[in-house]
Every structure is written in structure tokens, then in C-alpha cells.
Design an enzyme around this catalytic site. Structure first.
Site, PDB file in Angstrom:
ATOM      1  N   GLU A   5       0.827  -1.215   0.000  1.00 36.90           N
ATOM      2  CA  GLU A   5       0.000   0.000   0.000  1.00 36.90           C
ATOM      3  C   GLU A   5       0.861   1.265   0.000  1.00 36.90           C
ATOM      4  O   GLU A   5       0.351   2.366  -0.179  1.00 36.90           O
ATOM      5  CB  GLU A   5      -0.921   0.008   1.222  1.00 36.90           C
ATOM      6  CG  GLU A   5      -1.963  -1.092   1.184  1.00 36.90           C
ATOM      7  CD  GLU A   5      -2.790  -1.133   2.469  1.00 36.90           C
ATOM      8  OE1 GLU A   5      -3.988  -0.839   2.397  1.00 36.90           O
ATOM      9  OE2 GLU A   5      -2.236  -1.454   3.526  1.00 36.90           O
ATOM     10  N   ASP A  41     -12.078  -4.456  -2.635  1.00 37.65           N
ATOM     11  CA  ASP A  41     -13.059  -5.554  -2.582  1.00 37.65           C
ATOM     12  C   ASP A  41     -14.371  -4.978  -2.080  1.00 37.65           C
ATOM     13  O   ASP A  41     -14.414  -3.818  -1.662  1.00 37.65           O
ATOM     14  CB  ASP A  41     -12.538  -6.656  -1.633  1.00 37.65           C
ATOM     15  CG  ASP A  41     -12.351  -6.136  -0.208  1.00 37.65           C
ATOM     16  OD1 ASP A  41     -13.293  -6.201   0.569  1.00 37.65           O
ATOM     17  OD2 ASP A  41     -11.248  -5.631   0.108  1.00 37.65           O
TER      18      ASP A  41
HETATM   19  N1  ADE Z   1      -9.407  -3.561   3.837  1.00 39.55           N
HETATM   20  C1  ADE Z   1      -9.649  -3.878   2.556  1.00 39.55           C
HETATM   21  N2  ADE Z   1     -10.714  -4.680   2.445  1.00 39.55           N
HETATM   22  C2  ADE Z   1     -11.173  -4.866   3.711  1.00 39.55           C
HETATM   23  C3  ADE Z   1     -12.232  -5.607   4.271  1.00 39.55           C
HETATM   24  N3  ADE Z   1     -13.066  -6.321   3.488  1.00 39.55           N
HETATM   25  N4  ADE Z   1     -12.403  -5.585   5.611  1.00 39.55           N
HETATM   26  C4  ADE Z   1     -11.566  -4.870   6.400  1.00 39.55           C
HETATM   27  N5  ADE Z   1     -10.545  -4.167   5.925  1.00 39.55           N
HETATM   28  C5  ADE Z   1     -10.344  -4.155   4.593  1.00 39.55           C
END
Ligand code: ADE
Length: 250
Positions: free
Chosen positions: A12, A217
Site C-alpha cells: 500500500e 473488494d
Molecule cells: N481492507 C480492505 N478490504 C477490507 C475488508 N473487506 N475488511 C476490512 N478491511 C479491509
């Protein structure tokens, strides 16, 4: 005036460390910090590791040991708000901890001692990050968007982000989390695991804070597949472009 640029994971952080002029590596509190100059600005780059405690420890070190004057978090998040898609960018307007619950002593989500659930980000700093993110998507968005031809171009959103010590990885949990918060008037765009802790530390120290998160996501049943792919291939170039753009605007 030194600016801290924080991320949770090395991916990141992109190639910000290798772009530093006059880099100086400092080991402190079981972490590696890099001091140097980027785009003509004094910066300290730091990796927090994952979770709120790790992030708070890192932010406290940046405030006390490195005397930074502002902090910016760059990383990825799971999209939970309507229309917050993979490849979009979310700039936080405020933060809350979705796993904070000292009820019935305090209202659910309220941070004891602070009188409220939300911690605001700095408006001026966030506006610069928003502009940098918009420029990035306008120029490079297509490159990093999903390969799905039907997908709309990525967008920048601004609003509430929720942090908690959980990787949200089922649609059921994501919907419950969002629904419960929405019923209490908190319209969450995205979830991650660090930002609210950094916001709280910055508030304690009177430091401006802003955060930018690319959506890796949808915090649903395929989050565990989408997240590593996105982090490996997309998060770094996004961080590079947005942070350089932001520092040029500063
Ligand atoms: N960072 C990126 N995706 C995430 C997720 N689904 N839950 C918690 N932190 C995240």
C-alpha cells in the site's frame, strides 16, 4: 513542516520509499520509518501494520518522536456503500470504529471520553487529497479499473469510513454492519482496519489528518480473493500517484 504518510502494508506504500530524496531509515518501536523529501516536501513514511492498535502506536510515534505536523493515510478498503465499487477511491470525511461498543454505559459506537462516535478528518487536507485522487482517476483510472468492459469508470467518493479489527469477508456481515450503522444515522462508504485509530491519535495531538483508500473488494464473500489480488497489483501504483499528486498540491 513534516508530513507523515502512513500505510498498513508495504504494497500500500507503493514505491514511495524508493522515490525519497535524502532518505534516512530509522528503526523505532519495532517499526521502520523513512525520513526524506518527496516533491520538495519533508515527509516521514511509515508502515503501521494491520489493525487499530498497530496504527495508533505508529501514529503516536509519528506525533511524538518525529514531530510531524500532519498525517495522511493511504491504503485500500472494502466498499460497503451503494455504488462504491472495486477500483473506486474513497476519501474519508470522518471515521468511526464499527467494533466500539461500551453499551449500555455509553451509546453503541461512541468512543468513551470523546462524547461522540465520529472523528472528523481535516477538511482542507482532505480537499487536496480529493483533488489528487480525482486527477489520478481522470488520467490513469482506465488502466487500473476492472477489466470488465461493462464496468463504469472509477469514481472518487467522500464520506464516512469505518475501522475495526476485523477483515469483513461475507456479504451477510457487510450488510449487517452497514444496516446497523445506517439505522443510527451513520452512512458508511467503506471499511478498513486502521484509519479511525489514527484519526483519534491525531485528534489527541491536534494534528490535521486525511485518509484515502482505494477500494480493493466489496467486503463480501469474494473479498478474500479480491483483496490480495488488488493489493499486489493495483494498490501501489494508486498510492504513488495520489501521494505525489497531493504533495504537489500542498
Ligand atoms: N481492507 C480492505 N478490504 C477490507 C475488508 N473487506 N475488511 C476490512 N478491511 C479491509
Amino acid at each position: 513542516m513534516t508530513t507523515a504518510i502512513l500505510s498498513a502494508l508495504p504494497e500500500e506504500q507503493g514505491s514511495l520509499v524508493s522515490a525519497l530524496e535524502h532518505p534516512e531509515r530509522i528503526e523505532h518501536a519495532a517499526r521502520t520509518f523513512w525520513r526524506g523529501r518527496l516533491e520538495g516536501r519533508d515527509v516521514v513514511l511509515a508502515l503501521s501494520g494491520i489493525g487499530k492498535v498497530a496504527a495508533a502506536t505508529t501514529a503516536a510515534a509519528l506525533a511524538e518522536r518525529f514531530a510531524v505536523r500532519r498525517m495522511v493515510f493511504t491504503g485500500v478498503a472494502g466498499g460497503v456503500g451503494d455504488g462504491v465499487q472495486v477500483g473506486d477511491v474513497v476519501v474519508a470525511r470522518s471515521y468511526l470504529q464499527h467494533d466500539m461498543d461500551a453499551s449500555p454505559i455509553f451509546p453503541r459506537w461512541q468512543v468513551p471520553g470523546y462524547g461522540e462516535a465520529r472523528m472528523d478528518c481535516d477538511a482542507a487536507l482532505s480537499a487536496l487529497i480529493f483533488e489528487a485522487a480525482g486527477c489520478f482517476l481522470a488520467t490513469a483510472g482506465g488502466t487500473f479499473a476492472l477489466k470488465d468492459a461493462a464496468a463504469r469508470p472509477p469514481r472518487v467518493h467522500q464520506g464516512l469510513v469505518a475501522s475495526g479489527d476485523r477483515f469483513v469477508s461475507t456479504a451477510a456481515e457487510s450488510q449487517r454492519l452497514r444496516g446497523d450503522l445506517l439505522a443510527a444515522g451513520h452512512d458508511v462508504l467503506a471499511v478498513e482496519m486502521e484509519g479511525a485509530a489514527v484519526a483519534q491519535v491525531c485528534r489527541d495531538h491536534g494534528l490535521p489528518f486525511a485518509a484515502v483508500r482505494t477500494i480493493s473488494d466489496r467486503a463480501d464473500d469474494s473479498a478474500h480473493v479480491d483483496f490480495p489480488h488488488f493489493v499486489r497489483h493495483v494498490a501501489g501504483p494508486c498510492a504513488d500517484a495520489i501521494v505525489h499528486g497531493f504533495l504537489r498540491l500542498l
